[in-house]
Scaffold this motif. Structure first.
Motif, mmCIF file in Angstrom:
data_model
loop_
_atom_site.group_PDB
_atom_site.id
_atom_site.type_symbol
_atom_site.label_atom_id
_atom_site.label_comp_id
_atom_site.label_asym_id
_atom_site.label_seq_id
_atom_site.Cartn_x
_atom_site.Cartn_y
_atom_site.Cartn_z
ATOM 1 N N GLN A 1 -11.850 -16.104 -22.526
ATOM 2 C CA GLN A 1 -11.400 -16.176 -21.141
ATOM 3 C C GLN A 1 -12.216 -17.246 -20.439
ATOM 4 O O GLN A 1 -13.378 -17.485 -20.771
ATOM 5 C CB GLN A 1 -11.562 -14.826 -20.442
ATOM 6 C CG GLN A 1 -10.704 -13.724 -21.044
ATOM 7 C CD GLN A 1 -10.639 -12.479 -20.190
ATOM 8 O OE1 GLN A 1 -10.429 -12.553 -18.983
ATOM 9 N NE2 GLN A 1 -10.827 -11.316 -20.803
ATOM 10 N N ARG A 2 -11.599 -17.854 -19.459
ATOM 11 C CA ARG A 2 -12.304 -18.883 -18.700
ATOM 12 C C ARG A 2 -11.828 -18.865 -17.252
ATOM 13 O O ARG A 2 -10.764 -18.312 -16.941
ATOM 14 C CB ARG A 2 -12.174 -20.265 -19.327
ATOM 15 C CG ARG A 2 -10.772 -20.774 -19.564
ATOM 16 C CD ARG A 2 -10.794 -22.112 -20.312
ATOM 17 N NE ARG A 2 -11.268 -21.985 -21.685
ATOM 18 C CZ ARG A 2 -12.353 -22.602 -22.170
ATOM 19 N NH1 ARG A 2 -13.057 -23.395 -21.400
ATOM 20 N NH2 ARG A 2 -12.706 -22.443 -23.427
ATOM 21 N N LYS A 3 -12.596 -19.475 -16.388
ATOM 22 C CA LYS A 3 -12.302 -19.466 -14.953
ATOM 23 C C LYS A 3 -12.642 -20.809 -14.343
ATOM 24 O O LYS A 3 -13.480 -21.554 -14.864
ATOM 25 C CB LYS A 3 -13.118 -18.369 -14.240
ATOM 26 C CG LYS A 3 -12.844 -16.949 -14.733
ATOM 27 C CD LYS A 3 -13.788 -15.948 -14.103
ATOM 28 C CE LYS A 3 -13.526 -14.531 -14.616
ATOM 29 N NZ LYS A 3 -14.484 -13.545 -14.058
ATOM 30 N N THR A 4 -11.988 -21.106 -13.236
ATOM 31 C CA THR A 4 -12.484 -22.167 -12.361
ATOM 32 C C THR A 4 -13.126 -21.497 -11.154
ATOM 33 O O THR A 4 -12.727 -20.399 -10.764
ATOM 34 C CB THR A 4 -11.372 -23.129 -11.892
ATOM 35 O OG1 THR A 4 -10.400 -22.414 -11.122
ATOM 36 C CG2 THR A 4 -10.698 -23.815 -13.072
ATOM 37 N N TYR A 5 -14.123 -22.176 -10.601
ATOM 38 C CA TYR A 5 -14.864 -21.659 -9.462
ATOM 39 C C TYR A 5 -14.705 -22.565 -8.256
ATOM 40 O O TYR A 5 -14.581 -23.791 -8.395
ATOM 41 C CB TYR A 5 -16.346 -21.517 -9.827
ATOM 42 C CG TYR A 5 -16.631 -20.298 -10.667
ATOM 43 C CD1 TYR A 5 -17.086 -19.114 -10.085
ATOM 44 C CD2 TYR A 5 -16.442 -20.322 -12.042
ATOM 45 C CE1 TYR A 5 -17.343 -17.983 -10.852
ATOM 46 C CE2 TYR A 5 -16.694 -19.198 -12.822
ATOM 47 C CZ TYR A 5 -17.141 -18.033 -12.215
ATOM 48 O OH TYR A 5 -17.389 -16.922 -12.975
ATOM 49 N N LEU A 6 -14.681 -21.958 -7.078
ATOM 50 C CA LEU A 6 -14.442 -22.684 -5.843
ATOM 51 C C LEU A 6 -15.541 -22.403 -4.825
ATOM 52 O O LEU A 6 -16.047 -21.268 -4.734
ATOM 53 C CB LEU A 6 -13.072 -22.291 -5.277
ATOM 54 C CG LEU A 6 -12.617 -22.952 -3.981
ATOM 55 C CD1 LEU A 6 -11.102 -23.182 -4.018
ATOM 56 C CD2 LEU A 6 -12.958 -22.084 -2.761
ATOM 57 N N LYS A 7 -15.872 -23.436 -4.055
ATOM 58 C CA LYS A 7 -16.828 -23.259 -2.971
ATOM 59 C C LYS A 7 -16.376 -24.094 -1.780
ATOM 60 O O LYS A 7 -16.016 -25.258 -1.910
ATOM 61 C CB LYS A 7 -18.227 -23.717 -3.400
ATOM 62 C CG LYS A 7 -19.291 -23.454 -2.331
ATOM 63 C CD LYS A 7 -20.681 -23.780 -2.857
ATOM 64 C CE LYS A 7 -21.741 -23.462 -1.778
ATOM 65 N NZ LYS A 7 -23.112 -23.715 -2.285
ATOM 66 N N ASN A 8 -16.363 -23.468 -0.611
ATOM 67 C CA ASN A 8 -16.008 -24.183 0.610
ATOM 68 C C ASN A 8 -17.096 -25.165 0.988
ATOM 69 O O ASN A 8 -18.293 -24.884 0.835
ATOM 70 C CB ASN A 8 -15.765 -23.194 1.750
ATOM 71 C CG ASN A 8 -14.529 -22.340 1.540
ATOM 72 O OD1 ASN A 8 -13.548 -22.799 0.953
ATOM 73 N ND2 ASN A 8 -14.557 -21.103 1.988
ATOM 74 N N LEU A 9 -16.656 -26.313 1.499
ATOM 75 C CA LEU A 9 -17.623 -27.338 1.899
ATOM 76 C C LEU A 9 -18.002 -27.225 3.364
ATOM 77 O O LEU A 9 -18.921 -27.878 3.812
ATOM 78 C CB LEU A 9 -17.036 -28.734 1.629
ATOM 79 C CG LEU A 9 -16.690 -29.022 0.158
ATOM 80 C CD1 LEU A 9 -16.089 -30.425 0.020
ATOM 81 C CD2 LEU A 9 -17.921 -28.890 -0.730
#
Length: 372
Positions: free
Chosen positions: A364-372
Motif C-alpha cells: 500500500q502507498r499514499k500521497t501526503y498533503l500539506k497546506n502552504l
C-alpha cells in the motif's frame, strides 16, 4: 549543517539519480532505475512533460556527503485547467534525519509560495504515467520498475512535519493458477456478438504503432473523471510511444475494437524486469541491455500496467475479452505470477475486475498533503 543545492548539470543530475543506489545498498526489495533513462526524463529538452510543467532537482549535503534528494514540480495543466493550486514533489529519498527532510521540503514550499499555490502533495511525478506514492505497507516485498521503494521512516517524517494523507493506493498480486477461464470465456463470446466487438493481438511492435494515438486518447477518456487525473498531451503521446511501446513485448498489448474498428478497450501488461534491473544496477552497457531483452521475452512474472475502457462500454463486461486473450497468451508462455501496479483505493471499478482471481494486497502507498 545541512546545505541544499540544485542539481542542474548532467554530472549533478547523475549524482542525484545515484543517491538511492547507496541509500538502498544491499536492500533486496529495492529496484534500481536505469540511469540513462532517468537522465532523459529529467532533461528539459527531451521530456515533453516540461512543456506544461517546471521542475527543480535538489540535493541535500552534510559534510560534503549527499544525504537526501527531492524534485519540486508544478504541473501547469493541473493548476490552470483543473484549478488545483498544488505544487508536487517526487523522487524523494532521504536518510533517517527529519531535519534533512524538513530542509528539502522547504524548497518545495518556496516554489509553491512563489506562485501563490495553496498546498504541496507528494510523492508524485510529472504526470499520471509517472511513479506515485510513498510505500506505507509491504516493505518486505520486491517493487516493480514503475514504483518507488522507500524506508519505513519516510511516513513518520511526513506525519511529524504536519502532512495529512491525501490519496491511497493498493497493489496486489495473484498466481496465474488463480485465473479460472470459466469466469470469462463464455461471457466474452456473448459480449463480442452483442456489441459487434473483436480482439486485436500483435506479435510485432510495428503493427501496434498505428493504434497507439487512439489508445492514449482512450486512456484520457477512461480516467478523466478521477480526481487526480491530468490528460496526456499529443506531444507526450509521441514521447511515450517512442520510449515505452517498443520496450513492451507486443504480445502483451491487447486491443478491443468495434465493427468500425473504433478502439473501445485496451490493456498493457509488462514482463517483470525486476530481476534484470537488480542485476544490471542501472547500467545498460555493456551487458545490461541483453538482460532486459531476455526478461522482455522470458520473464515468468507480468505486471498489469494500464487498462482502459471507453465510457460507453464500461460495465458491459468488455474486459472479459481482454482477460480471455491474456489467458491464452500467458498459458502458452508459462506465466506464473500476475502483479497489479498502484490503483487508487477509491477506484472500485478497477478493483472489481480482479475479484475472481483472489488477489492479495501486498503493498500500500499514499500521497501526503500539506497546506502552504
Amino acid at each position: 549543517m545541512i546545505t541544499i543545492k540544485e542539481a542542474k548539470s548532467k554530472k549533478e543530475l547523475t549524482k542525484y539519480i545515484k543517491f538511492p543506489f547507496s541509500l538502498y545498498k544491499d536492500n533486496p526489495y529495492w529496484v534500481p532505475p536505469i540511469i540513462s533513462d532517468e537522465l532523459e526524463s529529467f532533461d528539459k529538452t527531451k521530456n515533453p512533460a516540461f512543456d506544461n510543467a517546471e521542475a527543480y532537482f535538489y540535493l541535500a549535503y552534510r559534510d560534503n556527503k549527499i544525504v537526501g534528494r527531492i524534485t519540486a514540480i508544478i504541473n501547469w495543466s493541473e493548476v490552470n485547467n483543473q484549478h488545483k493550486r498544488k505544487v508536487r514533489f517526487g523522487w524523494f529519498d532521504v536518510i533517517d534525519d527529519i531535519e534533512v527532510t524538513k530542509a528539502l521540503l522547504e524548497k518545495v514550499y518556496e516554489l509553491g509560495r512563489k506562485h501563490n499555490l495553496e498546498h504541496a502533495e507528494g510523492p508524485m511525478g510529472f504526470s499520471n504515467l509517472d511513479k506515485v506514492g510513498v510505500l506505507t505497507e509491504g516493505f518486505d516485498q520486491v517493487g516493480t520498475m514503475i514504483t518507488w521503494y522507500n524506508h519505513e521512516y519516510y511516513v513518520r517524517h511526513f506525519e511529524e512535519l504536519g502532512f495529512q494523507v491525501e490519496k491511497q493506493y493498493i497493489e496486489s498480486i495473484f498466481p496465474f493458477s488463480n485465473v479460472k477461464p470459466e469466469f470469462f470465456q463464455k461471457a466474452q463470446e456473448l459480449i463480442k456478438k452483442r456489441y459487434g466487438l473483436k480482439a486485436l493481438n500483435f506479435t510485432k511492435t510495428k503493427d501496434i504503432m498505428p493504434h497507439v494515438d487512439k489508445m492514449f486518447d482512450l486512456f484520457n477518456e477512461s480516467y478523466e473523471k478521477l480526481a487526480s487525473f491530468v490528460a496526456i498531451s499529443d506531444v507526450q503521446k509521441e514521447y511515450f510511444k517512442k520510449k515505452y511501446i517498443s520496450f513492451i513485448n507486443p504480445e502483451y498489448i491487447k486491443f478491443v475494437v468495434d465493427k468500425d474498428d473504433n478502439l473501445v478497450a485496451f490493456s498493457i501488461v509488462m514482463p517483470s524486469f525486476v530481476e534484470a534491473l537488480q542485476k544490471i544496477r542501472g547500467k545498460l552497457f555493456p551487458f545490461g541491455f541483453l538482460q532486459l531483452l531476455k526478461a522482455r521475452k522470458h520473464s515468468k512474472d507480468v505486471v498489469f500496467y494500464l487498462i482502459g475502457v471507453h465510457p460507453e462500454y464500461q460495465n458491459k463486461g468488455v474486459t472479459a475479452i481482454i482477460f480471455d486473450e491474456y489467458y491464452k497468451t500467458f498459458s502458452a508462455k508459462g506465466i506464473q505470477t500476475c502483479i497489479r501496479t498502484p490503483e487508487l483505493l477509491e477506484n472500485n471499478a478497477i478493483h472489481l475486475l480482479w475479484k475472481n482471481f483472489n488477489p492479495i494486497i501486498h503493498c500500500q502507498r499514499k500521497t501526503y498533503l500539506k497546506n502552504l
